[in-house]
Motif scaffolding. Structure first.
Motif, PDB file in Angstrom:
ATOM      1  N   PRO A 198       3.666  20.126  -3.620  1.00 16.67           N
ATOM      2  CA  PRO A 198       5.055  20.361  -3.311  1.00 16.67           C
ATOM      3  C   PRO A 198       5.623  19.046  -2.684  1.00 16.67           C
ATOM      4  O   PRO A 198       6.757  18.959  -2.508  1.00 16.67           O
ATOM      5  N   TYR A 199       4.814  18.209  -2.064  1.00 12.69           N
ATOM      6  CA  TYR A 199       5.493  17.010  -1.490  1.00 12.69           C
ATOM      7  C   TYR A 199       5.461  16.077  -2.415  1.00 12.69           C
ATOM      8  O   TYR A 199       5.783  14.861  -2.013  1.00 12.69           O
ATOM      9  N   TYR A 228      10.147  10.141  -0.474  1.00 11.16           N
ATOM     10  CA  TYR A 228      10.191  11.653  -0.835  1.00 11.16           C
ATOM     11  C   TYR A 228       9.536  12.688  -0.144  1.00 11.16           C
ATOM     12  O   TYR A 228      10.010  13.708   0.417  1.00 11.16           O
ATOM     13  N   ALA A 229       8.230  12.264   0.157  1.00  7.62           N
ATOM     14  CA  ALA A 229       7.193  13.291   0.762  1.00  7.62           C
ATOM     15  C   ALA A 229       7.850  13.468   2.253  1.00  7.62           C
ATOM     16  O   ALA A 229       7.788  14.498   2.930  1.00  7.62           O
ATOM     17  N   LEU A 230       8.187  12.336   2.726  1.00 13.97           N
ATOM     18  CA  LEU A 230       8.918  12.093   4.033  1.00 13.97           C
ATOM     19  C   LEU A 230      10.058  12.994   4.121  1.00 13.97           C
ATOM     20  O   LEU A 230      10.029  13.897   5.218  1.00 13.97           O
ATOM     21  N   GLY A 231      10.788  13.160   3.242  1.00 13.50           N
ATOM     22  CA  GLY A 231      12.142  13.953   3.343  1.00 13.50           C
ATOM     23  C   GLY A 231      11.667  15.355   3.303  1.00 13.50           C
ATOM     24  O   GLY A 231      12.369  16.310   4.035  1.00 13.50           O
ATOM     25  N   VAL A 232      10.660  15.748   2.518  1.00 14.89           N
ATOM     26  CA  VAL A 232      10.151  17.067   2.402  1.00 14.89           C
ATOM     27  C   VAL A 232       9.599  17.477   3.826  1.00 14.89           C
ATOM     28  O   VAL A 232       9.817  18.544   4.455  1.00 14.89           O
ATOM     29  N   LEU A 233       8.837  16.760   4.379  1.00 16.07           N
ATOM     30  CA  LEU A 233       8.342  16.742   5.711  1.00 16.07           C
ATOM     31  C   LEU A 233       9.355  17.136   6.661  1.00 16.07           C
ATOM     32  O   LEU A 233       9.335  18.141   7.686  1.00 16.07           O
ATOM     33  N   LEU A 234      10.336  16.420   6.713  1.00 16.86           N
ATOM     34  CA  LEU A 234      11.280  16.381   7.762  1.00 16.86           C
ATOM     35  C   LEU A 234      12.219  17.775   7.855  1.00 16.86           C
ATOM     36  O   LEU A 234      12.537  18.468   8.661  1.00 16.86           O
ATOM     37  N   ILE A 243       0.884  -1.131   0.025  1.00 18.67           N
ATOM     38  CA  ILE A 243      -0.035   0.033  -0.025  1.00 18.67           C
ATOM     39  C   ILE A 243       0.812   1.434  -0.213  1.00 18.67           C
ATOM     40  O   ILE A 243       1.908   1.229   0.764  1.00 18.67           O
ATOM     41  N   VAL A 244       0.408   2.004  -0.837  1.00 24.54           N
ATOM     42  CA  VAL A 244       1.152   3.457  -0.606  1.00 24.54           C
ATOM     43  C   VAL A 244       0.349   4.566  -0.317  1.00 24.54           C
ATOM     44  O   VAL A 244      -1.119   4.410  -0.561  1.00 24.54           O
ATOM     45  N   HIS A 245       0.647   5.766   0.210  1.00 25.28           N
ATOM     46  CA  HIS A 245      -0.266   6.792   0.527  1.00 25.28           C
ATOM     47  C   HIS A 245      -0.432   7.711  -0.679  1.00 25.28           C
ATOM     48  O   HIS A 245      -1.434   8.183  -1.012  1.00 25.28           O
ATOM     49  N   LEU A 246       0.961   8.343  -0.883  1.00 31.28           N
ATOM     50  CA  LEU A 246       1.013   9.059  -2.043  1.00 31.28           C
ATOM     51  C   LEU A 246       0.570  10.783  -1.985  1.00 31.28           C
ATOM     52  O   LEU A 246       0.661  11.373  -2.629  1.00 31.28           O
ATOM     53  N   ASP A 247       0.032  10.966  -0.633  1.00 25.19           N
ATOM     54  CA  ASP A 247      -0.320  12.469  -0.582  1.00 25.19           C
ATOM     55  C   ASP A 247       0.234  12.691   1.038  1.00 25.19           C
ATOM     56  O   ASP A 247      -0.647  13.154   1.573  1.00 25.19           O
ATOM     57  N   LEU A 248       1.247  12.258   1.383  1.00 24.46           N
ATOM     58  CA  LEU A 248       1.704  12.526   2.692  1.00 24.46           C
ATOM     59  C   LEU A 248       2.099  13.781   2.732  1.00 24.46           C
ATOM     60  O   LEU A 248       3.017  14.572   1.936  1.00 24.46           O
ATOM     61  N   LYS A 249       1.613  14.667   3.841  1.00 23.87           N
ATOM     62  CA  LYS A 249       1.926  16.179   3.948  1.00 23.87           C
ATOM     63  C   LYS A 249       1.835  16.320   5.226  1.00 23.87           C
ATOM     64  O   LYS A 249       0.912  15.733   6.060  1.00 23.87           O
ATOM     65  N   PRO A 250       1.948  17.633   5.968  1.00 27.10           N
ATOM     66  CA  PRO A 250       1.687  17.804   7.232  1.00 27.10           C
ATOM     67  C   PRO A 250       0.371  17.757   7.799  1.00 27.10           C
ATOM     68  O   PRO A 250      -0.134  17.668   8.959  1.00 27.10           O
ATOM     69  N   GLU A 251      -0.636  18.133   6.627  1.00 27.41           N
ATOM     70  CA  GLU A 251      -2.041  18.179   7.262  1.00 27.41           C
ATOM     71  C   GLU A 251      -2.668  16.946   7.380  1.00 27.41           C
ATOM     72  O   GLU A 251      -3.646  16.579   8.190  1.00 27.41           O
ATOM     73  N   ARG A 283      18.643  14.460   2.358  1.00 23.12           N
ATOM     74  CA  ARG A 283      19.421  14.427   1.133  1.00 23.12           C
ATOM     75  C   ARG A 283      18.913  13.234   0.407  1.00 23.12           C
ATOM     76  O   ARG A 283      18.527  13.280  -0.668  1.00 23.12           O
ATOM     77  N   ASP A 284      19.069  11.998   1.115  1.00 23.56           N
ATOM     78  CA  ASP A 284      18.462  10.802   0.342  1.00 23.56           C
ATOM     79  C   ASP A 284      17.323  10.725  -0.031  1.00 23.56           C
ATOM     80  O   ASP A 284      16.962   9.898  -0.957  1.00 23.56           O
ATOM     81  N   CYS A 285      16.534  11.088   0.867  1.00 28.21           N
ATOM     82  CA  CYS A 285      14.865  10.903   0.624  1.00 28.21           C
ATOM     83  C   CYS A 285      14.686  11.660  -0.452  1.00 28.21           C
ATOM     84  O   CYS A 285      13.525  11.379  -1.065  1.00 28.21           O
ATOM     85  N   LEU A 286      15.334  12.839  -0.729  1.00 27.97           N
ATOM     86  CA  LEU A 286      14.946  13.612  -1.876  1.00 27.97           C
ATOM     87  C   LEU A 286      15.713  13.413  -3.342  1.00 27.97           C
ATOM     88  O   LEU A 286      15.508  14.282  -4.224  1.00 27.97           O
ATOM     89  N   ALA A 287      16.190  12.487  -3.189  1.00 31.52           N
ATOM     90  CA  ALA A 287      16.992  12.009  -4.484  1.00 31.52           C
ATOM     91  C   ALA A 287      15.980  11.963  -5.718  1.00 31.52           C
ATOM     92  O   ALA A 287      14.852  11.671  -5.428  1.00 31.52           O
ATOM     93  N   VAL A 288      16.522  12.598  -6.827  1.00 30.59           N
ATOM     94  CA  VAL A 288      15.643  12.852  -8.008  1.00 30.59           C
ATOM     95  C   VAL A 288      15.111  11.657  -8.274  1.00 30.59           C
ATOM     96  O   VAL A 288      14.011  11.137  -8.789  1.00 30.59           O
TER      97      VAL A 288
END
Length: 511
Positions: free
Chosen positions: A170-171, A189-195, A129-137, A223-228
């Motif tokens: 943006p996440y 990736y979204a978790l990296g932006v959140l942190l 299962i994936v979430h795909l809309d992880l963000k602070p809200e 840095r590793d979470c945000l890898a392209v």
């Protein structure tokens, strides 16, 4: 809306949230603790496809054991209305909490939140299962818990169409913004932006630059979470472990929580003919070949498969593991173990992973070995970097390896979360091996092409220290492989470019 308005048996109270697809109200019902009711937009409520989709999603979420997930309790359909009933998390979202704290959080607090979110993601990713809309809200904090205790919400809403102005997220990982397939790496990736946002007040752009404002202990993790490239991002379980290794987190205080009584799914309020049979992942038979549940948050602009069903089962990460008994809980006791004790047990567990890559040099002159495992299949490559090479293929059952190759080559052994061990036989010579698990770009690469009327085949093993070894054959004649550019995935041979592909356990490329 008046205080006496109901849907089904639920009495609706104040509005506590609003998104692109729904309005959320506090609610009560006889014999239930306080609840949250999400009323969908009328156009969504009128769609039988939406109703069936949410029923399947509810069946899936109902089976997830992780305590860090906001529970879906019920699905109520009335003429022109459709409501999701969930447990009420009586605390702020991370967005509101960070704002109240002045725009950033202390490192220890932010790390505690991020590590818990990573735990949730690791658990659901292991179940496809994936979430795909992880963000602070969508990350909620249990009221009164110190340090903050996380509940991740809004699973299951990304398959619904959002308003046009919610498309820019943006996440969202770069590959999702470009229309790429949903994978667990997008959640990482979204978790990296959140942190990054919790610790620095900024949302870095994709890639590995502009991270100087992030505290040094977690900068490399971000840095590793945000890898392209998604294959360069670590699994969520590794993110959780790295955060805990980098930051000493405070022990959680015991906070009394009101346990919800068990409730059957599908809910009884839906007419039986409108609820499809609930199975694990709730997939119709025609979709089981694709095998992914796509679950995500309320503000996503993604319309998954045009609501024709739930898209592909992803398969990254390891299966859940049961922690062994701990000395922290005496025999016969029913007392819960401290959270950090449970985490130590999880990290020490050795259940075999469904997907993993291992690589290392073998003792003596035996060469270098890489092994890739994906969903019951395995590929191994052994080479000496000169003229000896062997490809082996086979199966994996409960971590037990059985691979064969040409001229009697054979590999047997076992895998666990950290290492692969066993024996490999090539050219009549047998060597025992114990090789650690590695992450991309380390691992196995292969090539097959025709250049200047010559048939080129071969492979490379890239190790975590950046070194690599490989053998290429030109029309059957073996020689050392030129250096592989892992970023470009190619090597130069006499001025020609030889493309290579990774044996990627996440996407299946190279299998």
């Amino acid at each position: 809306m008046g205080d006496t308005e109901r849907i089904g048996r639920y009495l609706l109270g104040e509005e506590i949230g609003r998104g692109a697809c729904a309005v959320v109200h506090r609610a009560t019902a006889p014999g239930e603790p306080p609840l949250a009711v999400k009323l969908l937009r009328p156009d969504l409520a009128a769609s039988p496809r939406v109703r069936d989709l949410l029923s399947r999603i509810g069946g899936t979420l109902h089976q997830l054991p992780h305590d860090g997930i906001v529970r879906m309790r019920d699905l109520v359909a009335e003429p022109g209305r459709l409501a999701l009933v969930m447990e009420l998390v009586d605390g702020p979202s991370v967005r509101a909490y960070v704002a109240a704290e002045g725009g950033t959080l202390p490192l220890e607090t932010a790390a505690a939140v991020a590590a818990q979110v990573a735990d949730v993601l690791a658990d659901v990713h292991a179940r496809g299962i994936v979430h795909l809309d992880l963000k602070p809200e969508n990350v909620l904090l249990v009221g009164g818990a110190r340090p903050p205790r996380v509940k991740v919400g809004d699973f299951g809403m990304a398959a619904l169409p959002a308003e046009p102005d919610t498309v820019d997220n943006p996440y969202a990982a770069p590959e999702r913004a470009a229309g790429g397939p949903p994978t667990a790496a997008a959640d990482v990736y979204a978790l990296g932006v959140l942190l990054a946002e919790m610790t620095s007040g900024t949302r870095p752009a994709p890639g590995r630059s502009g991270l100087h404002r992030i505290p040094r202990p977690v900068r490399d993790v971000v840095r590793d979470c945000l890898a392209v490239h998604p294959w360069e991002r670590p699994p969520a379980a590794d993110v959780a472990a790295r955060i805990r290794a980098a930051v000493v987190l405070p022990l959680a205080e015991e906070t009394p929580t009101e346990k919800m009584p068990p409730r059957a799914w599908p809910p009884q309020e839906l007419p039986p003919q409108e609820v499809p049979p609930t199975r694990l992942l709730g997939l119709p038979r025609r979709s089981r070949r694709r095998r992914t549940v796509l679950l995500a948050g309320v503000a996503s602009a993604v319309l998954v498969a045009a609501l024709t069903g739930i898209a592909v089962r992803i398969g990254s990460g390891d299966p859940p593991v049961a922690a062994p008994p701990s000395a922290d809980a005496g025999p016969g006791t029913n007392q819960p173990k401290p959270a950090q004790t449970v985490e130590r047990e999880k990290l020490g567990a050795t259940a075999p992973p469904a997907r993993a890559t291992y690589a290392a040099r073998l003792p003596g002159a035996a060469g270098t070995l890489s092994l890739a495992v994906r969903d019951g299949r395995a590929i191994a490559y052994l080479c000496d970097g000169s003229r000896v090479e062997a490809w082996l293929k086979g199966g994996v059952v409960d971590g037990s390896l059985s691979l064969t190759g040409r001229d009697g080559a054979e590999l047997t052994g076992r895998t666990d979360r950290r290492r692969a061990t066993g024996q490999v036989t090539v050219g009549g010579r047998s060597t025992s091996f114990s090789i650690p698990r590695v992450q991309p770009p380390s691992g196995l690469y292969r090539a097959a092409a025709r250049l200047r009327n010559a048939e080129i085949k071969g492979g490379w093993i890239v190790l975590p220290d950046g070194s690599q070894v490989g053998v290429l054959t030109r029309d059957g004649v073996a020689a050392p492989a030129p250096r592989l550019d892992t970023g470009e995935r190619s090597a130069e041979i006499s001025g020609d470019t030889l493309p290579a592909v990774p044996v990627d356990v996440t996407s299946g490329t190279g299998f």
